[in-house]
Design a protein around this motif. Structure first.
Motif, short mmCIF file in Angstrom:
data_model
loop_
_atom_site.label_atom_id
_atom_site.label_comp_id
_atom_site.label_asym_id
_atom_site.label_seq_id
_atom_site.Cartn_x
_atom_site.Cartn_y
_atom_site.Cartn_z
N ILE A 187 39.73 54.17 24.21
CA ILE A 187 40.65 52.95 25.17
C ILE A 187 39.81 51.86 25.75
N VAL A 188 39.18 50.99 25.99
CA VAL A 188 38.26 50.06 26.82
C VAL A 188 38.87 48.56 27.15
N GLY A 189 38.52 48.86 28.39
CA GLY A 189 39.33 47.63 28.47
C GLY A 189 38.18 46.70 30.22
N HIS A 190 37.79 45.99 30.56
CA HIS A 190 37.09 45.31 31.68
C HIS A 190 37.90 45.53 32.70
N SER A 191 36.97 45.64 34.06
CA SER A 191 37.21 45.87 35.62
C SER A 191 36.49 45.11 36.36
N TRP A 192 36.24 43.84 37.16
CA TRP A 192 35.59 42.90 37.84
C TRP A 192 35.99 43.00 38.93
N GLN A 193 35.02 42.51 39.63
CA GLN A 193 34.62 42.57 40.87
C GLN A 193 35.64 41.17 41.28
N THR A 194 35.21 40.22 40.86
CA THR A 194 35.59 38.82 41.38
C THR A 194 37.15 38.59 41.54
N ALA A 195 37.25 39.16 39.66
CA ALA A 195 39.24 38.92 39.10
C ALA A 195 39.91 39.97 39.44
N ASP A 196 40.58 39.81 39.18
CA ASP A 196 42.06 41.03 38.33
C ASP A 196 41.71 41.07 36.46
N ALA A 197 41.80 41.77 36.08
CA ALA A 197 41.11 42.33 35.13
C ALA A 197 42.29 43.55 35.12
N PRO A 198 42.70 44.22 33.38
CA PRO A 198 43.17 44.63 33.35
C PRO A 198 42.88 46.37 33.78
N PHE A 199 41.79 46.99 33.44
CA PHE A 199 41.56 48.60 34.80
C PHE A 199 40.92 48.40 35.93
N ASN A 200 41.35 47.05 36.98
CA ASN A 200 40.51 47.10 37.79
C ASN A 200 41.31 48.29 38.52
N ARG A 201 42.09 48.62 38.47
CA ARG A 201 43.06 49.74 39.37
C ARG A 201 42.69 51.36 39.09
N LEU A 202 42.37 50.95 37.61
CA LEU A 202 41.41 53.16 37.32
C LEU A 202 40.55 53.42 38.63
N SER A 203 39.49 52.38 38.81
CA SER A 203 38.56 53.29 40.32
C SER A 203 39.27 53.39 41.26
N SER A 204 40.20 52.95 41.86
CA SER A 204 41.28 53.00 42.93
C SER A 204 42.20 54.02 42.92
N ARG A 205 42.61 53.87 42.02
CA ARG A 205 44.26 54.54 41.35
C ARG A 205 44.52 55.62 40.68
N SER A 206 43.40 56.28 40.07
CA SER A 206 43.68 57.09 38.61
C SER A 206 43.43 58.29 39.62
#
Length: 165
Positions: free
Chosen positions: A80-99
Motif C-alpha cells: 500500500i502506497v500513499g503520498h507524503s508532502w513537505q508543504t501540505a498535509d498528505a495521507p502518509f505524512n506522519r509515517l515518517s515521524s510516528r511509525s
C-alpha cells in the motif's frame, strides 16, 4: 453474513484466523494518524519497466494490484502506497515521524479486517528501492511505502508489518 474465517499460521506457528484474502478498502494506523480509503492501482508498463511509481495526487492510499491481498491465502506481500508532502498535509505524512516497531494497524477488506503489528520502519534510497529485498514474496506481509518527509525527492520510508492473532 460474516465471511468464514480460515485458519492460518502467523509468526512461526501462532495459530490465528484471518478473513480470506481480498482487496483492501481502508487502512487505519492510529499511531500515525492514518485512516483513509485504499484504492486499487495497477502500474503502467512504463512504470513497471522503470521501477518508478507516482500514485495519483489524492488523499487516498493505493494498493498495488499486481501483488498480494490482505488475508488468508494470499501468496505475496500486500503493498500500500500513499503520498507524503513537505508543504501540505498528505495521507502518509506522519509515517515518517510516528511509525514505530510494535505499532498496530488494520486493513479492512470486503471479507473482514486484518490486524497487523509493525516489524520494521526503515528508509531506502529511491534510486535502489526497485532492486531491494522489500519486493521479496512474503505471504501475509504488509508493506507501506511513501516518501520520507525529510527528503521527499531522494528517500522512501518503508513500514513492514505482519498479521497478529
Amino acid at each position: 453474513m460474516p465471511a468464514k474465517l480460515a485458519p492460518v499460521v502467523v509468526d512461526g506457528g501462532t495459530n490465528s484466523a484471518l478473513p480470506p484474502a481480498s482487496p483492501p478498502q481502508r487502512i487505519s494506523y492510529p499511531a500515525a494518524g492514518i485512516d483513509v480509503s485504499v484504492l486499487p492501482l495497477t502500474p503502467s508498463t512504463d512504470e513497471t519497466a522503470t521501477g518508478s511509481l507516482v500514485p495519483p495526487m489524492t488523499m487516498d492510499a493505493y494498493w498495488l494490484t499486481a501483488y498480494g491481498q490482505p488475508g488468508s491465502g494470499s501468496l505475496n506481500t500486500t503493498y500500500i502506497v500513499g503520498h507524503s508532502w513537505q508543504t501540505a498535509d498528505a495521507p502518509f505524512n506522519r509515517l515518517s515521524s510516528r511509525s514505530a516497531i510494535g505499532d498496530e494497524l488494520s486493513v479492512r477488506t470486503m471479507t473482514g479486517t486484518v490486524k497487523y503489528k509493525v516489524q520494521s520502519v526503515t528508509t531506502h534510497d529511491k534510486a535502489t528501492l526497485r532492486t531491494s529485498d522489500v519486493w521479496n514474496k512474503v505471504p501475509g506481509r504488509l508493506v507501506l511505502i511513501s516518501c520520507y518527509t525529510k527528503d521527499v525527492q531522494g528517500t522512501n520510508l518503508i513500514v513492514t508489518a505482519m498479521p497478529v492473532p
